[in-house]
Design a protein around this motif. Structure first.
Motif, PDB file in Angstrom:
ATOM      1  N   TYR A   1      82.926  49.521  30.519  1.00 10.19           N
ATOM      2  CA  TYR A   1      82.459  50.871  30.213  1.00 10.19           C
ATOM      3  C   TYR A   1      83.425  51.643  29.323  1.00 10.19           C
ATOM      4  CZ  TYR A   1      79.382  49.546  33.945  1.00 10.19           C
ATOM      5  OH  TYR A   1      78.482  48.860  34.702  1.00 10.19           O
ATOM      6  N   LEU A   2      84.719  51.417  29.513  1.00 11.60           N
ATOM      7  CA  LEU A   2      85.702  52.133  28.700  1.00 11.60           C
ATOM      8  C   LEU A   2      85.705  51.551  27.290  1.00 11.60           C
ATOM      9  CD1 LEU A   2      87.829  54.367  29.355  1.00 11.60           C
ATOM     10  CD2 LEU A   2      89.524  52.541  29.431  1.00 11.60           C
ATOM     11  N   THR A   3      85.663  52.420  26.281  1.00 17.08           N
ATOM     12  CA  THR A   3      85.681  51.896  24.914  1.00 17.08           C
ATOM     13  C   THR A   3      87.110  51.566  24.487  1.00 17.08           C
ATOM     14  OG1 THR A   3      85.963  54.021  23.808  1.00 17.08           O
ATOM     15  CG2 THR A   3      83.689  53.343  24.313  1.00 17.08           C
ATOM     16  N   VAL A   4      87.190  50.763  23.439  1.00 19.49           N
ATOM     17  CA  VAL A   4      88.486  50.368  22.887  1.00 19.49           C
ATOM     18  C   VAL A   4      89.273  51.612  22.481  1.00 19.49           C
ATOM     19  CG1 VAL A   4      89.579  49.189  20.932  1.00 19.49           C
ATOM     20  CG2 VAL A   4      87.644  48.112  22.135  1.00 19.49           C
ATOM     21  N   ALA A   5      88.603  52.571  21.865  1.00 20.16           N
ATOM     22  CA  ALA A   5      89.293  53.785  21.419  1.00 20.16           C
ATOM     23  C   ALA A   5      89.756  54.621  22.612  1.00 20.16           C
ATOM     24  CB  ALA A   5      88.373  54.612  20.519  1.00 20.16           C
ATOM     25  N   ALA A   6      88.925  54.707  23.636  1.00 16.52           N
ATOM     26  CA  ALA A   6      89.309  55.487  24.815  1.00 16.52           C
ATOM     27  C   ALA A   6      90.479  54.821  25.531  1.00 16.52           C
ATOM     28  CB  ALA A   6      88.117  55.624  25.767  1.00 16.52           C
ATOM     29  N   ARG A   7      90.463  53.496  25.588  1.00 12.76           N
ATOM     30  CA  ARG A   7      91.575  52.781  26.222  1.00 12.76           C
ATOM     31  C   ARG A   7      92.876  53.057  25.463  1.00 12.76           C
ATOM     32  NH1 ARG A   7      95.139  49.044  26.310  1.00 12.76           N
ATOM     33  NH2 ARG A   7      95.399  47.599  28.051  1.00 12.76           N
ATOM     34  N   ARG A   8      92.803  53.026  24.146  1.00  8.04           N
ATOM     35  CA  ARG A   8      93.986  53.290  23.332  1.00  8.04           C
ATOM     36  C   ARG A   8      94.495  54.708  23.580  1.00  8.04           C
ATOM     37  NH1 ARG A   8      93.707  55.498  18.802  1.00  8.04           N
ATOM     38  NH2 ARG A   8      91.616  54.778  18.317  1.00  8.04           N
TER      39      ARG A   8
ATOM     40  N   ILE B   1      91.255  49.762  34.993  1.00 10.07           N
ATOM     41  CA  ILE B   1      90.241  50.451  34.186  1.00 10.07           C
ATOM     42  C   ILE B   1      88.953  49.640  34.244  1.00 10.07           C
ATOM     43  CG2 ILE B   1      91.861  51.576  32.591  1.00 10.07           C
ATOM     44  CD1 ILE B   1      91.272  49.251  30.628  1.00 10.07           C
TER      45      ILE B   1
ATOM     46  N   GLY C   1      86.549  47.796  32.342  1.00  9.48           N
ATOM     47  CA  GLY C   1      86.403  47.145  31.040  1.00  9.48           C
ATOM     48  C   GLY C   1      85.002  47.209  30.447  1.00  9.48           C
TER      49      GLY C   1
END
Lengths: 365, 365
Positions: A107-114, A103, A105
């Motif tokens: 650019y992807l948000t913490v919420a989107a990663r979850r 992924i 890192g």
């Protein structure tokens, strides 16, 4: 654009980075790899091929733009769709052994990663990938250089408009409005950043956006501006003097210009970007202005207005043919005034070429 | 703006959410809480008080803008500075027992979270916080409603300019350029989103940005536009007909207008947002146009052009006085044309007030 080649090179880089696939969510990277210019999408690049996920708003646009990837139009968000698709197809074909999905890192948000992680089978692990696409994007191919050249030409023309408008008493924001209007009429997608028109003491602020302040008689006006044309950005700064220029103003301007020229002369393949920064800084130091150059010398430009490499102290990148960077030294005397001169250059086999190198002599209005 | 009160209410909400402090990184939330309008900062809100971190580029701006928070200008990124500061001060004062620091999951990137985590002592845990600030922002106070009202008034005036420019043969992008120019001259910070001027078959694309296409004689032109003024956004859509209108075109337009009016009439405190969406949809269904209304009815507007609540099916929010939402039903006949009519309304004690409710009769050019 060579979407097939770009994806192929990325695909070949996956094993060495211990990735079974890479999920691209940064829109500029998506555009670079498959041509999609909308604002909702995710591109999965795996050895077996590429799949692009978007939502129903972009069905037509994705059909006409996306190349070298299968298209999935989802009812849910592209990320959820990608997770479900991976759960169904990718994994089934791989006999459920453990897999690593890269992924982005930064650019992807913490919420989107979850959300992504929750939607994936347990045997798919997520891992922050190195900036593989950003590194590839540093070196522009011929199609990109042509696009950038066109954007720079159009951007450069906006300064002619500024020169017609800049007068004592005219508000900074009016100058910006005239330039932006000319850009739009010329077919620009948008400005590449909020136009900076900074006059008087505000010219000493490296990031002084155009304000409601009227341009004073007697002082510099820093104009930093650019357009986006067919997705590619331009970036340029010119500084003019309104009123009778003092000897000090002329001296500082000439020092900044000399610094910029020295840095441009230092740009060639094999040179470390930090050396270019050092050259710009040294020229200003020799003029006693070193402490007033408070930012780095430049940055890459392409699909984004700021992209790799940074032309700054301590940066590791080595210049290669096809890189496009800005060279923009400045001097800022707090509370007094500032000067910045900026051009974009493309690194060539022998040295570099300044893009649309219009006159940079001291201009008095 | 009531920065003290906003921060105080947030502070009081921390214990119930099992947070010892909250680190705000979303720029709109930062602006809402302390007034900072720059692009690099982090605001730490804890029971002991608030601290704002920024970098050297924003020293002057932060000094003049930031309220109700101590200011730390860091040499590093604001997030790194916040982590170091927490390691030194916050924790020392708390005898090193385990602490929970809330982060904004939908805004903080995976890489930024990792950087933050790496910089923190082990006994500080990070946890995704609920959208406490976004929820507070849903209900606008008097200062905000005044700011929004001013932005809507200025935004509304742009349509007058559009009406002067829209003619067969004029390119969509020229109409957008004229409107954006008028906005800038009027003092707007920027447009609140990329101006949509969608003519002919392109009017059937809900997200059709202004293109190079000339406006055809005979068809709708959807104009969706807004400005940012002193940080607050406006959002409005008007649709006009160019040429001799067919009966069907008039019928669809009237149905969309009736749908919008019915939805506006349904807006009052205590009503669920999903009911407003249902009312808009029902009116179009009664006209046989239900399947062609392919997006939700509206969204909150404030410091961001899209913010909570969403006015859509399945959404849980109950309308409260001070909420500001759009009401924007549309009908899109694929390959043919589309109609959308949008106004912003503010929920009052008894019902709602449409902001700058200019005429919406069928206009033929």
């Amino acid at each position: 654009m060579d979407y097939v080649g770009r994806q192929q090179r990325l695909r070949e880089a996956l094993p060495a980075n211990r990735l079974d696939a890479l999920l691209i969510t940064h829109l500029s990277n998506i555009r670079y790899l498959c041509g999609f210019s909308g604002s909702a999408g995710a591109l999965l690049v795996s050895p077996a091929g590429s799949t692009f996920f978007t939502d129903g708003r972009y069905t037509e646009q994705a059909k006409s733009e996306v190349q070298a990837a299968k298209l999935v139009v989802a009812r849910k968000t592209p990320l959820t769709a990608a997770a479900e698709w991976l759960g169904r197809k990718w994994i089934a074909s791989r006999a459920r052994k453990s897999q690593t999905l890269g992924i982005e890192g930064p650019y992807l948000t913490v919420a989107a990663r979850r959300g992504l992680s929750d939607g994936l089978p347990r045997h798919i692990r997520l891992r922050e990938a190195p900036p593989l696409v950003e590194r590839a994007r540093m070196v522009k191919d011929a199609d990109e250089i042509l696009a950038i050249r066109t954007a720079v030409d159009q951007g450069a023309a906006l300064f002619d408009r500024a020169l017609q408008v800049i007068r004592p008493g005219v508000r900074e924001i009016e100058v910006a409005a005239e330039m932006e209007y000319a850009a739009r009429k010329g077919g620009a997608d948008a400005m590449s950043f909020e136009t900076i028109i900074a006059s008087g003491a505000r010219s000493a602020l490296p990031h002084g956006r155009a304000s409601n302040a009227p341009i004073a008689a007697g002082g510099f006006v820093v104009c930093d501006f650019g357009v986006i044309l067919h997705g590619y950005c331009s970036d340029r700064t010119r500084t003019v003097y309104v009123g009778a220029a003092t000897t000090e103003a002329r001296r500082v301007y000439e020092a900044v210009l000399a610094s910029q020229q020295a840095a441009i002369d230092a740009v060639r393949p094999g040179v470390n970007v930090s050396r270019v920064d050092r050259v710009a800084r040294k020229t200003l130091q020799q003029n006693g202005l070193g402490p007033y150059f408070t930012h780095s010398t430049g940055h890459g430009v392409g699909l984004e207005i700021h992209e790799a490499p940074r032309v700054a102290q301590g940066q590791p990148e080595i210049l290669r043919p096809g890189m496009v960077i800005t060279i923009e030294p400045g001097v800022y005397l707090p509370g007094k005034w500032g000067v910045r001169i900026e051009d974009m250059v493309v690194v060539t086999e022998q040295g570099c070429e300044a893009l649309a190198p219009t006159q940079k002599e001291f201009i008095v209005i």
